[in-house]
Design a protein around this motif. Structure first.
Motif, PDB file in Angstrom:
ATOM      1  N   ASP A 229       0.837  -1.199   0.000  1.00  0.00           N
ATOM      2  CA  ASP A 229       0.000   0.000   0.000  1.00  0.00           C
ATOM      3  C   ASP A 229       0.874   1.252   0.000  1.00  0.00           C
ATOM      4  N   GLN A 236      -5.505  10.952   3.800  1.00  0.00           N
ATOM      5  CA  GLN A 236      -5.831  10.344   2.522  1.00  0.00           C
ATOM      6  C   GLN A 236      -6.858  11.169   1.767  1.00  0.00           C
ATOM      7  N   ILE A 274      -2.494   4.746   1.806  1.00  0.00           N
ATOM      8  CA  ILE A 274      -3.755   4.538   1.088  1.00  0.00           C
ATOM      9  C   ILE A 274      -4.052   3.044   1.092  1.00  0.00           C
ATOM     10  N   THR A 277      -3.931  -0.477  -2.156  1.00  0.00           N
ATOM     11  CA  THR A 277      -3.219   0.036  -3.330  1.00  0.00           C
ATOM     12  C   THR A 277      -1.993  -0.807  -3.682  1.00  0.00           C
ATOM     13  N   PRO A 311      -8.704   1.355  -4.914  1.00  0.00           N
ATOM     14  CA  PRO A 311      -9.174   2.040  -3.704  1.00  0.00           C
ATOM     15  C   PRO A 311     -10.578   2.598  -3.896  1.00  0.00           C
ATOM     16  N   VAL A 707      -7.070   9.634  -3.426  1.00  0.00           N
ATOM     17  CA  VAL A 707      -5.828   8.967  -3.834  1.00  0.00           C
ATOM     18  C   VAL A 707      -4.797  10.039  -4.176  1.00  0.00           C
TER      19      VAL A 707
END
Length: 722
Positions: A229, A236, A274, A277, A311, A707
């Motif tokens: 990730d 975030q 995040i 990911t 995500p 993101v």
């Protein structure tokens, strides 16, 4: 023997790349060569700036220049290594006029002059990638930049070269699958390995060329990439979305829904990483070529496989079109991932025709079998299957007459099917046949370039009982003046047309990646544009300059427009047509500040700007803001030290369904070290990117509000060629 460049548009785009490398490549290293520093060749086998004798090629068959597309860049292997990423969009994002969709670390496509999706073609060695990255921003491109040899970027209407989809531009990734040269040693090995801290990256790739007979060369290559990730520099979610989540949490708490309130607060407070990911990708390819005099015949087969997280928008459930959720199923609890694989076969023939009017016949074939599956937890969600075939035949003229250029034909077939609850595009087939020609008149200093492409497109959906046929013509004229010091100035006029894609015609369902319920229109007409572009590029004293200013007036521009309704808890967007106006400029200036013997201090300045509006005065969504880059690079024979600052302006010229994006700056440093004084084809690169751990968001991204770009990242890579 002088072996040609790849077949597709070899006398056009790829021919230009042979001269673009030393002339107009958007690379500080490449530009420095014009200023007197040494020409650095890190791979003497695959470097296509070299002819078979080892001399630098300064022209190739077909057009000697590509001024009808003034915004052209070539990213060489040293720049690919320094900007290495798993998706080609991120590799190119520092070039002027280029941004990226940055949907997730596993999916990022190039954005050229504000255009993305259907209007930008991504190619491998001149043929389409044959994936579905054009269908949705969460779909990856089936290219691993790790094994790329060079990347060509054509901003502006590349319709003449690559078909009607490329109305906004094209990216052509040159790989090594089909050998173009015979090694003068027992084998030739290239390898690249890298690791970083922001994603715990571990990646490596290698290619091997072996001459098995006097005129036969075998090639194999493969790569592997694994990341966790992505680490980021702060929260975030963007401030507006964070405030919205906290407000919703208070409302849930007031209603006694304490568990839901806690989940919303956790999403609002998520920082430093995040979730979902991570990525894992591997590729394997094999090819072979037979050389007969000045002709070459080759073929290759390749496999691409990737798994990556998608995500989800915090606070948003993963809808499927039902009226409600299953009992016991909590909204937003599913983790969505994509598993993608592609088998691809390619073939080429580059045949020397002698000294007649046509000097070469070039044939390029490509076949692809592509599948990707979207998983919701452990359950299979939607499956995309695409089978495609593409062929191109081209005759390149000799330079004996008053004009040089090429004529040819191209055929493309695509069979698309999506099965599942979120298959928002009906199964369909697309076939295209095109005839084209480009010519260059005049040895200089005044030159005229002209080109035209006639294309016939058939799009059908048996499920919907709809069949559409389009006939499109695109043409361009370029007027160029070249000074004695190789400074080229000119103006291009273009008229380009694009048939609507199957996705635009036949969409009808929830598109979770964009958080929209999209409804296509099977009655859409042709999208067309008039364009004008002025440019100047070349050398001014010790400086190298590349600048272009452009404008395009679109008739029946195809885009998504909200109708104010909701379906499956998603806003409904209709695919409609309206006139639009694009204006922008991009430029790069490289010049030496100091030079003493074997060392040079080079300045590198870049700028980009795009403004796009619909005829009703509203903004075209997801247009990148003004971008500036300034860098200083200290170059010696043993090492190069580079420091750069990227500034992204605030984008508040937005439509009603997108949020503004704040400005931000990134500070990056890199050190390129060649540890073997007698052999420069071993390069170690150390990167420190986003040194101040800034939270940055690309406005061109559908997922920018949750993101952001990677935080502070330290990366090390080593590249070998021997």
């Amino acid at each position: 023997m002088k072996l040609s460049l790849p077949t597709l548009s070899s006398s056009i785009a790829l021919a230009f790349s042979a001269v673009a490398a030393p002339a107009v490549a958007d690379s500080a290293e490449a530009q420095a060569n014009e200023d007197g520093t040494h020409e650095r060749v890190d791979d003497d086998l695959h470097d296509r700036r070299l002819d078979a004798t080892g001399e630098i090629i300064v022209s190739a068959t077909g057009l000697k220049q590509l001024d009808v597309l003034a915004g052209t860049s070539v990213l060489e292997i040293e720049d690919i290594q320094r900007n290495l990423d798993g998706q080609v969009g991120e590799v190119l994002a520092k070039l002027p006029g280029v941004s990226a969709t940055s949907f997730a670390p596993g999916a990022s496509r190039p954005v050229l002059r504000g255009f993305q999706g259907e209007r930008v073609r991504v190619l491998v060695d001149g043929l389409g990638t044959a994936d579905v990255s054009n269908t949705s921003a969460d779909h990856a491109t089936t290219i691993d930049p790790l094994t790329a040899e060079r990347i060509e970027v054509l901003r502006g209407p590349a319709v003449l070269l690559f078909g009607n989809q490329a109305i906004g531009g094209a990216v052509n990734v040159i790989d090594k699958r089909i050998p173009r040269r015979i090694p003068d040693e027992a084998y030739h090995l290239d390898a690249l390995f890298a690791a970083d801290t922001a994603s715990d990256l571990i990646t490596g790739g290698a290619s091997l060329d072996v001459p098995l007979a006097e005129n036969f060369v075998l090639h194999v290559d493969g790569s592997y990439r694994n990341t966790n990730d992505l680490e980021i520099g702060g929260f975030q979610v963007a401030p507006e979305l964070r405030a919205e989540l906290l407000e919703e949490a208070d409302e849930e708490e007031d209603e006694g829904e304490f568990e839901e309130a806690e989940e919303l607060r956790e999403a609002a407070e998520q920082r430093g990483v995040i979730p979902n990911t991570a990525t894992e990708t591997y590729t394997i390819n094999a090819g072979a070529s037979v050389f007969a005099g000045d002709s070459v015949f080759g073929a290759s087969i390749g496999y691409y496989n990737t798994d990556y997280g998608v995500p989800g928008r915090p606070g948003a459930g993963h809808h499927h079109g039902e009226e409600g959720e299953e009992e016991g199923e909590e909204e937003g609890e599913e983790i969505v991932t994509i598993g993608l694989e592609q088998w691809r076969a390619d073939a080429l023939a580059d045949i020397d025709l002698g000294e007649g009017f046509f000097e070469r016949l070039k044939v390029r074939l490509g076949y692809s079998d592509y599948t990707h599956t979207e998983f919701e937890g452990a359950e299979t969600g939607t499956v995309f299957d695409v089978e495609s075939f593409e062929a191109r035949v081209e005759l390149a003229q000799s330079e004996t007459g008053p004009a040089t250029g090429s004529v040819g034909a191209q055929y493309t077939y695509r069979d698309f099917a999506a099965v599942g609850e979120e298959a928002f595009v009906a199964p369909n087939t697309t076939s295209q046949i095109a005839l084209f020609g480009l010519q260059e008149f005049g040895p200089g200093p005044f030159q005229l370039e002209a080109g035209g492409r006639l294309e016939f497109t058939d799009v059908e959906s048996d499920v919907l009982g709809v069949s559409r046929n389009f006939t499109n013509f695109s043409g361009a004229l370029g007027f160029v003046y070249e000074t004695d010091t190789s400074l080229r100035t000119g103006i291009n006029l273009s008229r380009v047309e694009r048939a609507p894609s199957a996705e635009e015609l036949f969409a009808g369902g929830p598109h979770i990646a964009t958080q929209q319920f999209e409804i296509g229109d099977p009655d859409l007409g042709t999208e067309s544009a008039w364009g004008i572009e002025g440019f100047v590029r070349g050398q001014v004293g010790a400086a190298n300059l590349s600048f272009a200013i452009y404008r395009q007036w679109f008739d029946d521009y195809i885009f998504l427009a909200a109708n104010g309704e909701e379906e499956d808890e998603l806003p409904v967007f209709l695919i409609v047509q309206q006139d639009a106006d694009y204006f922008g400029f991009e430029g790069e200036l490289n010049f030496p500040l100091y030079r003493d013997g074997g060392s040079t201090v080079l300045a590198d300045l870049r700028a980009s700007y795009v403004d796009a509006e619909l005829s009703d005065g509203t903004a075209v969504p997801r247009i990148p803001p003004v971008e500036l880059l300034g860098a200083l690079e200290y170059q010696t024979d043993a090492f190069d030290l580079r420091g750069e600052v990227q500034w992204f302006g605030k984008q508040d010229d937005v439509d009603a369904f997108e949020t503004p994006t704040d400005s931000f700056s990134l500070v990056n440093f890199s050190l390129s070290w060649r540890p073997l004084p007698s052999r420069e084809n071993v390069t170690v690169v150390l990167n420190a990117d986003n040194v101040f751990d800034t939270v940055g968001r690309r406005h061109a991204s559908f997922t920018k509000d949750f993101v952001p770009l990677a935080g502070r990242n330290f990366k090390a890579s080593v590249r070998l060629s021997f």
